[in-house]
Design an enzyme around this catalytic site. Structure first.
Site, mmCIF file in Angstrom:
data_model
loop_
_atom_site.group_PDB
_atom_site.id
_atom_site.type_symbol
_atom_site.label_atom_id
_atom_site.label_comp_id
_atom_site.label_asym_id
_atom_site.label_seq_id
_atom_site.Cartn_x
_atom_site.Cartn_y
_atom_site.Cartn_z
ATOM 1 N N SER A 108 7.705 -7.189 -10.031
ATOM 2 C CA SER A 108 9.139 -7.471 -9.890
ATOM 3 C C SER A 108 9.849 -6.298 -9.209
ATOM 4 O O SER A 108 10.766 -6.503 -8.410
ATOM 5 C CB SER A 108 9.776 -7.788 -11.247
ATOM 6 O OG SER A 108 9.846 -6.642 -12.050
ATOM 7 N N ASN A 197 7.396 7.541 -8.767
ATOM 8 C CA ASN A 197 7.006 6.549 -9.762
ATOM 9 C C ASN A 197 8.229 6.184 -10.594
ATOM 10 O O ASN A 197 9.171 6.965 -10.703
ATOM 11 C CB ASN A 197 5.920 7.140 -10.676
ATOM 12 C CG ASN A 197 5.455 6.133 -11.713
ATOM 13 O OD1 ASN A 197 5.308 4.946 -11.432
ATOM 14 N ND2 ASN A 197 5.235 6.595 -12.940
ATOM 15 N N HIS A 199 9.137 4.987 -14.528
ATOM 16 C CA HIS A 199 8.557 4.877 -15.859
ATOM 17 C C HIS A 199 9.602 4.257 -16.790
ATOM 18 O O HIS A 199 10.757 4.677 -16.791
ATOM 19 C CB HIS A 199 8.154 6.273 -16.354
ATOM 20 C CG HIS A 199 7.407 6.227 -17.644
ATOM 21 N ND1 HIS A 199 6.072 5.867 -17.704
ATOM 22 C CD2 HIS A 199 7.802 6.452 -18.913
ATOM 23 C CE1 HIS A 199 5.688 5.885 -18.975
ATOM 24 N NE2 HIS A 199 6.704 6.241 -19.726
HETATM 25 C C1 GRF Z 1 7.848 -1.364 -14.884
HETATM 26 O O1 GRF Z 1 8.443 -1.455 -16.127
HETATM 27 C C2 GRF Z 1 7.647 0.060 -14.472
HETATM 28 O O2 GRF Z 1 8.553 0.928 -15.056
HETATM 29 C C3 GRF Z 1 6.289 0.380 -15.016
HETATM 30 O O3 GRF Z 1 5.559 -0.808 -14.870
HETATM 31 C C4 GRF Z 1 6.431 -1.918 -14.905
HETATM 32 C C5 GRF Z 1 6.133 -2.765 -13.714
HETATM 33 O O4 GRF Z 1 6.802 -3.985 -13.752
HETATM 34 N N1 GRF Z 1 5.739 1.530 -14.364
HETATM 35 P P1 GRF Z 1 6.788 -4.936 -12.475
HETATM 36 O O5 GRF Z 1 5.325 -5.230 -12.147
HETATM 37 O O6 GRF Z 1 7.457 -4.236 -11.366
HETATM 38 O O7 GRF Z 1 7.518 -6.155 -12.919
#
Ligand code: GRF
Length: 285
Positions: A108, A197, A199
């Site tokens: 997403s 990144n 998080h």
């Molecule tokens: C997100 O919550 C991001 O913070 C973490 O992994 C998740 C990925 O979600 N590192 P998506 O695949 O982008 O929906």
């Protein structure tokens, strides 16, 4: 030759055939339309006729290929293609910065980043790197006509870390968006301060190996934290460790569930990650 085109455009054989058909049909219709329009002028077929013909065809061509690309399902590809060609014709001195998104999951965040930069001619989301052949992000890449690189652990961690492929796609910046493997030193050294990144917690709390997705939200709720949030940070050789670029917090309510917290965090991520990447890329130009 066809193989090279498939790789360069990040499309499969069927899409490549449809793209070629679009070029062929759009091109020939455009040529015919040019002739018909010139017939109206009753000009002799001299040098001026040919100059006018070239000008007309150049102006009409984008309209024809875009129109033909719709029934052939290639609109997204041609829209991007024409934006690139237009940028080059306008002599865009600033070459587009090619960005790779590394993702292991649903994607997403990847989708939001792609959407954000869709009409930014100086930034090109050029590659999706994924370690999981079943990840949702691969469908996103296909839909958006973005090349994908599916990586294998041994080569990533102990081999050439796919540096050659990153180079081939002229990648100058990497955004991790839910990518679960540690980034090897070979890549970190090649992209100093150019890998970020996101998080889903307020680092340094709730970071490190095994701290991802719902495990984080569950730990936050179990520990009765009253706030959580997101951290956007540079990537170094340790998990969730590099310098922080941005943190945004949100309250954790008493009756908060893992799902409701995850939802809240995703909203924050989608709101802030693409814009933060844009700010960082601005500085690279
Ligand atoms: C997100 O919550 C991001 O913070 C973490 O992994 C998740 C990925 O979600 N590192 P998506 O695949 O982008 O929906």
């Amino acid at each position: 030759m066809l193989q090279k085109l498939k790789q360069r455009w990040g499309v499969n054989t069927l899409n490549l055939l449809l793209i070629i058909c679009t070029f062929a049909i759009g091109g020939s219709l455009c040529g015919k339309a040019g002739v018909k329009l010139l017939e109206l002028t009753e000009l002799d077929k001299n040098v001026w006729w040919w100059i006018l013909y070239v000008v007309l065809v150049t102006l009409l061509w984008p309209f024809f290929v875009l129109t033909i690309s719709i029934p052939l399902g290639q609109f997204v590809f041609f829209k991007k293609y024409l934006i690139k060609v237009w940028g080059r014709m306008c002599g865009n001195q600033i070459a587009a910065l090619n960005v790779a998104i590394f993702s292991s999951g649903a994607g997403s965040n990847a989708q939001k980043i792609i959407n954000y930069f869709k009409n930014v001619s100086t930034v090109n989301i050029a590659l999706i790197v994924c370690n999981n052949p079943k990840a949702g992000v691969l469908a996103i890449a296909k839909n958006e006509s973005i090349p994908c690189l599916i990586i294998e652990k041994k080569q990533f961690e102990n081999g050439d870390s796919y540096l050659q492929q990153l180079k081939e796609h002229k990648i100058s910046f990497i955004a991790l968006a839910g990518f679960l493997w540690k980034i090897p030193m070979a890549i970190i050294n090649t992209y100093p301060h150019k890998i970020v990144n996101i998080h889903p917690a307020l680092l340094p709390k709730y970071g490190g190996k095994g701290m991802y997705g719902n495990y984080i939200h569950q730990a936050i709720i179990d520990n009765k934290e009253t706030e959580s949030g997101i951290t956007i940070h540079y990537v170094d050789e340790w998990y969730d460790h590099g310098n922080t670029i941005l943190q945004i917090s949100c309250p954790v309510k008493q009756n908060e569930s893992v799902e409701s917290l995850a939802k809240k965090i995703h909203v924050l991520e989608h709101q802030h990650y693409p814009a933060t990447i844009a700010t960082l890329l601005e500085k690279l130009k």
